[in-house]
Write a protein that holds these residues in place. Structure first.
Motif, short mmCIF file in Angstrom:
data_model
loop_
_atom_site.label_atom_id
_atom_site.label_comp_id
_atom_site.label_asym_id
_atom_site.label_seq_id
_atom_site.Cartn_x
_atom_site.Cartn_y
_atom_site.Cartn_z
N ASN A 147 0.97 -1.24 -0.28
CA ASN A 147 0.11 -0.30 0.04
C ASN A 147 0.95 1.34 0.10
O ASN A 147 1.91 1.22 0.55
CB ASN A 147 -0.69 0.01 1.25
N LEU A 198 4.66 -9.48 8.16
CA LEU A 198 3.55 -8.66 8.69
C LEU A 198 2.37 -9.24 9.18
O LEU A 198 1.88 -8.80 10.51
CB LEU A 198 3.14 -7.80 7.46
N LEU A 202 0.33 -8.24 12.90
CA LEU A 202 -1.05 -7.67 12.97
C LEU A 202 -1.95 -8.50 13.60
O LEU A 202 -2.61 -8.16 14.32
CB LEU A 202 -1.37 -7.59 11.35
N ASP A 220 0.06 0.27 19.88
CA ASP A 220 0.98 1.04 18.78
C ASP A 220 2.21 1.71 19.51
O ASP A 220 3.36 1.93 18.92
CB ASP A 220 0.24 2.00 17.95
N ARG A 224 6.07 1.29 18.66
CA ARG A 224 7.01 2.34 17.92
C ARG A 224 8.17 2.74 18.68
O ARG A 224 9.23 2.96 18.18
CB ARG A 224 6.11 3.78 17.63
N LEU A 231 5.30 3.32 12.52
CA LEU A 231 3.98 3.15 12.51
C LEU A 231 3.59 1.99 13.38
O LEU A 231 4.54 0.98 13.32
CB LEU A 231 3.29 2.68 11.20
N PRO A 233 1.22 -1.42 14.62
CA PRO A 233 0.20 -2.24 13.96
C PRO A 233 -1.15 -1.86 13.39
O PRO A 233 -1.52 -2.14 12.52
CB PRO A 233 0.43 -3.57 14.65
N GLN A 235 -2.29 1.29 13.36
CA GLN A 235 -1.75 2.09 12.14
C GLN A 235 -1.65 1.57 10.80
O GLN A 235 -2.15 2.20 9.76
CB GLN A 235 -0.55 3.18 12.60
N ILE A 236 -1.00 0.62 10.88
CA ILE A 236 -0.89 -0.30 9.54
C ILE A 236 -2.05 -0.64 9.14
O ILE A 236 -2.40 -0.79 7.83
CB ILE A 236 0.50 -1.31 9.77
N TYR A 237 -2.82 -1.34 9.98
CA TYR A 237 -4.16 -1.66 9.57
C TYR A 237 -5.06 -0.97 8.98
O TYR A 237 -5.71 -0.95 7.80
CB TYR A 237 -5.14 -2.03 10.90
N VAL A 239 -3.89 1.84 7.42
CA VAL A 239 -3.31 2.29 5.87
C VAL A 239 -3.80 1.40 4.94
O VAL A 239 -4.25 1.51 3.94
CB VAL A 239 -1.67 2.42 6.15
N ILE A 240 -3.76 -0.08 5.39
CA ILE A 240 -4.14 -1.18 4.52
C ILE A 240 -5.64 -1.02 4.09
O ILE A 240 -6.09 -1.47 3.07
CB ILE A 240 -3.81 -2.48 5.05
#
Length: 285
Positions: A147, A198, A202, A220, A224, A231, A233, A235-237, A239-240
């Motif tokens: 992404n 990843l 997650l 998170d 970090r 980021l 995890p 925050q990664i969710y 974004v995805i």
């Protein structure tokens, strides 16, 4: 082997639209397909102009002329025949469901030229699971993007034992031509490189929050601060987008399906689908 000039992208979700725009921005003519006029109209009128603005703000060499030229290289379709009629390569970016991908490639095989290379952007499925449906196993492989492709510009490329070595190398070179860093994989592995690393992260994060051990923000913060990662995890969710992790969870074992049910009940069913929707684990409005 024919030079790749005309590209078709199937699906205008988060990644499909990014793949299409990045490819057009790199100078290729791109036909974009989605299932009906409403969906493709939103992509044409909202999603792609929004990506143009993002590139203008975030890509170093972007200017108004370049982002507008990319938009002009896109065409929009709701039937496979017109979308794939001139395709040198097709990149499928549909939801992570085997039956759906099989159906898409079976239909594409009927209408695409014999020369056309088929690629799947599947994040977890093995290309050999999908290959029989394509009717051209020697010209089929996986090309998996991350992404925010203009920033996190990897393209993991994975064939099957039946994939032509020449086709594989051509797709590696195509990846370079559209601004990606190709990551050739020597043999098949579910999850490729990125998601092999990843997805367990997650899932572990979801288990902590679903089990009420810690809230998403705390998880998170720990990740970090302790690792220096930009980021966490959750925050990664965001974004995805939450639909893709949900589909992956629901294809997993009983424990993964419980996490998927938690994600759906507490976030997806409430319209909290991630950054693109304005709300996910965090608010972005």
């Amino acid at each position: 082997m024919a030079e790749i000039k005309q590209v078709t992208v199937i699906g205008t979700g988060v990644l499909g639209s990014q793949i299409a725009y990045q490819t057009a921005y790199s100078g290729f003519t791109v036909a974009v397909y989605d299932i009906n006029d409403e969906v493709i109209g939103k992509a044409r009128d909202v999603t792609f102009p929004g990506l143009a603005k993002t590139y203008l703000a975030e890509v170093k060499d972007a200017d108004q002329e370049k982002v507008d030229a990319a938009l002009k290289r896109l065409s929009f379709h709701t039937d496979y025949a017109s979308a794939a009629a001139e395709a040198d390569i097709v990149i499928e970016a549909a939801p992570e469901k085997l039956e759906l991908k099989e159906q898409i490639f079976a239909e594409l095989n009927k209408v695409a030229p014999e020369r056309t290379i088929f690629c799947t952007n599947s994040s977890t499925l093995l290309p050999s699971d999908i290959a029989p449906s394509t009717g051209r196993s020697d010209r089929f492989l996986a090309m998996h993007f991350a992404n925010r492709v203009w920033q996190f510009n990897t393209a993991e490329i994975m064939g099957t034992p039946e994939t032509s070595p020449e086709v594989f190398e051509q797709v590696v070179e195509f990846g370079r031509q559209i601004g990606m860093v190709p990551i050739p994989m020597h043999k098949e592995k579910a999850g490729y490189v990125l998601n092999s690393l990843l997805v367990p992260l997650l899932s572990a994060a979801a288990g902590l929050a679903a089990g009420d051990y810690a809230d998403p923000k705390s998880v998170d913060d720990v990740w970090r601060i302790a690792t220096g990662a930009p980021l966490g995890p959750f925050q990664i969710y965001d974004v995805i987008g939450l639909n893709t992790p949900y589909n992956i969870m629901m294809s997993g074992d009983a424990e993964q399906q419980k996490l998927g049910a938690w994600l759906k009940e507490n976030y997806i069913d409430k319209g909290r689908l991630g950054m693109a929707s304005g709300h996910g684990f965090y608010d972005y409005t």
